[in-house]
Design an enzyme around this catalytic site. Structure first.
Site, PDB file in Angstrom:
ATOM      1  N   TYR A   4     -16.133  -4.878   4.821  1.00 35.52           N
ATOM      2  CA  TYR A   4     -14.792  -4.353   5.137  1.00 35.52           C
ATOM      3  C   TYR A   4     -14.412  -4.717   6.573  1.00 35.52           C
ATOM      4  O   TYR A   4     -13.302  -5.162   6.853  1.00 35.52           O
ATOM      5  CB  TYR A   4     -14.842  -2.839   4.952  1.00 35.52           C
ATOM      6  CG  TYR A   4     -13.606  -2.066   5.334  1.00 35.52           C
ATOM      7  CD1 TYR A   4     -12.528  -1.950   4.450  1.00 35.52           C
ATOM      8  CD2 TYR A   4     -13.526  -1.402   6.556  1.00 35.52           C
ATOM      9  CE1 TYR A   4     -11.406  -1.206   4.790  1.00 35.52           C
ATOM     10  CE2 TYR A   4     -12.404  -0.658   6.906  1.00 35.52           C
ATOM     11  CZ  TYR A   4     -11.345  -0.558   6.019  1.00 35.52           C
ATOM     12  OH  TYR A   4     -10.232   0.188   6.356  1.00 35.52           O
ATOM     13  N   ASN A  52     -10.061   8.226  12.043  1.00 29.84           N
ATOM     14  CA  ASN A  52     -10.132   8.837  10.703  1.00 29.84           C
ATOM     15  C   ASN A  52      -8.797   9.478  10.334  1.00 29.84           C
ATOM     16  O   ASN A  52      -8.353  10.386  11.030  1.00 29.84           O
ATOM     17  CB  ASN A  52     -11.199   9.944  10.679  1.00 29.84           C
ATOM     18  CG  ASN A  52     -12.566   9.396  11.010  1.00 29.84           C
ATOM     19  OD1 ASN A  52     -13.138   8.643  10.239  1.00 29.84           O
ATOM     20  ND2 ASN A  52     -13.075   9.737  12.192  1.00 29.84           N
ATOM     21  N   SER A  68       1.686   3.307  -2.243  1.00 29.38           N
ATOM     22  CA  SER A  68       1.266   4.469  -3.045  1.00 29.38           C
ATOM     23  C   SER A  68       0.049   5.170  -2.447  1.00 29.38           C
ATOM     24  O   SER A  68      -0.417   6.166  -2.977  1.00 29.38           O
ATOM     25  CB  SER A  68       0.928   4.003  -4.465  1.00 29.38           C
ATOM     26  OG  SER A  68       0.002   2.925  -4.394  1.00 29.38           O
ATOM     27  N   GLY A  96       0.837  -1.215   0.000  1.00 28.19           N
ATOM     28  CA  GLY A  96       0.000   0.000   0.000  1.00 28.19           C
ATOM     29  C   GLY A  96       0.862   1.250   0.000  1.00 28.19           C
ATOM     30  O   GLY A  96       0.461   2.307   0.481  1.00 28.19           O
ATOM     31  N   GLY A 112       0.883   5.291   3.077  1.00 22.59           N
ATOM     32  CA  GLY A 112       2.150   4.851   2.501  1.00 22.59           C
ATOM     33  C   GLY A 112       3.019   6.035   2.090  1.00 22.59           C
ATOM     34  O   GLY A 112       4.224   6.067   2.355  1.00 22.59           O
TER      35      GLY A 112
HETATM   36  P1  NDP Z   1      -5.372   4.293   0.314  1.00 25.22           P
HETATM   37  O1  NDP Z   1      -6.686   3.957  -0.292  1.00 25.22           O
HETATM   38  O2  NDP Z   1      -4.863   5.668   0.219  1.00 25.22           O
HETATM   39  O3  NDP Z   1      -4.256   3.332  -0.311  1.00 25.22           O
HETATM   40  C1  NDP Z   1      -4.495   1.979  -0.491  1.00 25.22           C
HETATM   41  C2  NDP Z   1      -3.211   1.328  -0.914  1.00 25.22           C
HETATM   42  O4  NDP Z   1      -3.469  -0.079  -1.067  1.00 25.22           O
HETATM   43  C3  NDP Z   1      -2.682   1.834  -2.260  1.00 25.22           C
HETATM   44  O5  NDP Z   1      -1.268   1.848  -2.228  1.00 25.22           O
HETATM   45  C4  NDP Z   1      -3.167   0.769  -3.224  1.00 25.22           C
HETATM   46  O6  NDP Z   1      -2.347   0.624  -4.369  1.00 25.22           O
HETATM   47  C5  NDP Z   1      -3.025  -0.463  -2.349  1.00 25.22           C
HETATM   48  N1  NDP Z   1      -3.855  -1.556  -2.847  1.00 25.22           N
HETATM   49  C6  NDP Z   1      -5.201  -1.575  -2.996  1.00 25.22           C
HETATM   50  N2  NDP Z   1      -5.596  -2.743  -3.548  1.00 25.22           N
HETATM   51  C7  NDP Z   1      -4.457  -3.453  -3.746  1.00 25.22           C
HETATM   52  C8  NDP Z   1      -4.192  -4.728  -4.311  1.00 25.22           C
HETATM   53  N3  NDP Z   1      -5.172  -5.505  -4.779  1.00 25.22           N
HETATM   54  N4  NDP Z   1      -2.910  -5.150  -4.372  1.00 25.22           N
HETATM   55  C9  NDP Z   1      -1.889  -4.373  -3.925  1.00 25.22           C
HETATM   56  N5  NDP Z   1      -2.079  -3.164  -3.379  1.00 25.22           N
HETATM   57  C10 NDP Z   1      -3.345  -2.712  -3.298  1.00 25.22           C
HETATM   58  O7  NDP Z   1      -5.433   3.804   1.815  1.00 25.22           O
HETATM   59  P2  NDP Z   1      -4.887   4.575   3.112  1.00 25.22           P
HETATM   60  O8  NDP Z   1      -3.473   4.924   2.919  1.00 25.22           O
HETATM   61  O9  NDP Z   1      -5.904   5.593   3.469  1.00 25.22           O
HETATM   62  O10 NDP Z   1      -5.009   3.409   4.200  1.00 25.22           O
HETATM   63  C11 NDP Z   1      -3.887   2.652   4.612  1.00 25.22           C
HETATM   64  C12 NDP Z   1      -4.376   1.606   5.603  1.00 25.22           C
HETATM   65  O11 NDP Z   1      -4.954   2.269   6.727  1.00 25.22           O
HETATM   66  C13 NDP Z   1      -5.451   0.668   5.062  1.00 25.22           C
HETATM   67  O12 NDP Z   1      -5.187  -0.635   5.513  1.00 25.22           O
HETATM   68  C14 NDP Z   1      -6.730   1.194   5.667  1.00 25.22           C
HETATM   69  O13 NDP Z   1      -7.671   0.177   5.822  1.00 25.22           O
HETATM   70  C15 NDP Z   1      -6.250   1.748   6.990  1.00 25.22           C
HETATM   71  N6  NDP Z   1      -7.071   2.822   7.534  1.00 25.22           N
HETATM   72  C16 NDP Z   1      -7.304   3.960   6.802  1.00 25.22           C
HETATM   73  C17 NDP Z   1      -8.094   4.972   7.332  1.00 25.22           C
HETATM   74  C18 NDP Z   1      -8.391   6.240   6.566  1.00 25.22           C
HETATM   75  O14 NDP Z   1      -9.105   7.105   7.118  1.00 25.22           O
HETATM   76  N7  NDP Z   1      -7.918   6.407   5.355  1.00 25.22           N
HETATM   77  C19 NDP Z   1      -8.681   4.863   8.676  1.00 25.22           C
HETATM   78  C20 NDP Z   1      -8.342   3.652   9.358  1.00 25.22           C
HETATM   79  C21 NDP Z   1      -7.571   2.676   8.797  1.00 25.22           C
HETATM   80  P3  NDP Z   1      -2.705   1.448  -5.741  1.00 25.22           P
HETATM   81  O15 NDP Z   1      -2.327   2.873  -5.471  1.00 25.22           O
HETATM   82  O16 NDP Z   1      -1.839   0.820  -6.773  1.00 25.22           O
HETATM   83  O17 NDP Z   1      -4.169   1.250  -5.965  1.00 25.22           O
END
Ligand code: NDP
Length: 311
Positions: free
Chosen positions: A132, A161, A13, A11, A17
């Site tokens: 989810y 969040n 990107s 993750g 990340g």
């Molecule tokens: P983002 O949606 O910004 O990023 C998701 C990341 O997962 C991207 O790098 C994406 O890659 C990668 N990804 C998605 N599907 C796949 C796949 N099939 N194979 C490989 N990589 C994949 O998420 P956040 O940075 O916001 O969240 C990070 C973590 O924190 C997650 O686990 C989320 O559940 C958790 N979280 C987030 C919160 C929030 O408010 N955002 C709150 C609480 C927890 P690509 O760019 O190539 O699609």
């Protein structure tokens, strides 16, 4: 200490990340383009190829209320696949430590506040996101059973969040902060009033993405427990204050109209981070307004080439 170790970030990107990359530039960051982690062989290849000491597992299918509801099966299936593969191959490759992120939105719908880690599995999650939520809860279970049977040091942390640059700004499938930034900015561009749902009174906790990144690194050195640990800010901000802060940062002078015929959501969802504090966590989180300012600045600079608009 984690700093001497080879670290792989799934993750890489995404929003969290990219925040981690700022403070830990030497780790290996992978996105779905390098490896689709839903696929068994891709996950196996990428972990076997890099042979990391540590995996920071951030990859997930993440979305807002509408996306979670409309694609509830996809959210369950894809997150189950990603998590099963990442943890399984981390175990087989003898990765020394894995930290995975859960979310406070996976807590039971009927729960005692503040949210404490021991309550995660105590009841059904909210009906809008149980696909989810159960996939994320299973990530906790998978981490625990690998620990029990194979002695793996796999831990899980629970942010509330999160917001920051590189978020998803889709109008219907994003979280409250990016959706509000986009609505207010576009209302400013079109010289229109902005309409927001509810009465603005609910309180929520928000944490800037770089603070989550710092906490992840702290946990690598300081937490080896089997059970999840809450991370994130505990100060509560009302949705109304959030909207006013964004409007002020974006210098939006139009009206904010609260559509009270639409639901406001639950009044409060506070979480407790005593377990984190008891570990001696001292990182000073960014002031909320500064976090909003940095996020808006990034959004305006990159508009409309941001995720959820032109992608
Ligand atoms: P983002 O949606 O910004 O990023 C998701 C990341 O997962 C991207 O790098 C994406 O890659 C990668 N990804 C998605 N599907 C796949 C796949 N099939 N194979 C490989 N990589 C994949 O998420 P956040 O940075 O916001 O969240 C990070 C973590 O924190 C997650 O686990 C989320 O559940 C958790 N979280 C987030 C919160 C929030 O408010 N955002 C709150 C609480 C927890 P690509 O760019 O190539 O699609």
């Amino acid at each position: 200490m984690f700093r001497d170790k080879k670290i792989l970030v799934t993750g890489g990107s995404g929003m969290v990340g990219m925040a981690l990359k700022k403070i830990l530039p030497d780790a290996i960051y992978i996105s779905s383009k390098e490896a689709d982690l839903r696929e068994d062989t891709s996950a196996s290849c990428v972990i076997n190829f890099h042979q990391p000491d540590i995996v920071i597992h951030l990859a997930a299918k993440v979305g807002g209320v509408l996306g979670n509801k409309e694609k509830i099966a996809d959210f369950f299936e894809e997150n189950m696949q990603i998590n099963l593969n990442v943890l399984k191959y981390s175990k087989e490759c003898r990765v020394k430590k894995v930290i995975s992120l859960l979310s406070t939105c996976i807590y039971p719908d009927d729960v005692k506040y503040p949210l404490t880690e021991d309550q995660i599995h105590n009841g059904f999650p909210h009906s809008s996101n149980y696909g989810y939520a159960f996939a994320k809860r299973s990530l906790d279970i998978q981490s625990r059973v690998y620990r029990e049977q194979y002695g793996c040091n796999f831990i899980t942390a629970v942010p509330n969040n999160v917001f920051g640059p590189f978020d998803n700004f889709h109008l219907e499938n994003s979280h409250v902060i990016p959706a509000m930034i986009r609505k207010i900015y576009e209302a400013k561009l079109k010289n229109k009033d902005v309409i927001l749902w509810g009465d603005g009174s609910p309180l929520r906790e928000f944490t800037y993405s770089e603070d989550i990144a710092h906490t992840i690194l702290f946990l690598l050195d300081n937490y080896d427990g089997a059970t999840p640990i809450n991370i994130g800010n505990n100060s509560e901000i009302s949705i109304k204050t959030l909207a006013e802060t964004i409007a002020s940062v974006l210098q939006y002078s139009g009206k904010i109209i609260w559509d009270t015929s639409k639901p406001s959501g639950q009044q409060k969802k506070p979480s407790l981070t005593k377990k984190l504090m008891d570990l001696g966590y001292k990182h000073k989180h960014i002031v909320f307004e500064d976090g909003i300012e940095r996020t808006c600045e990034w959004f305006v600079k990159n508009y409309p080439n941001v995720r959820g608009i032109n992608e």
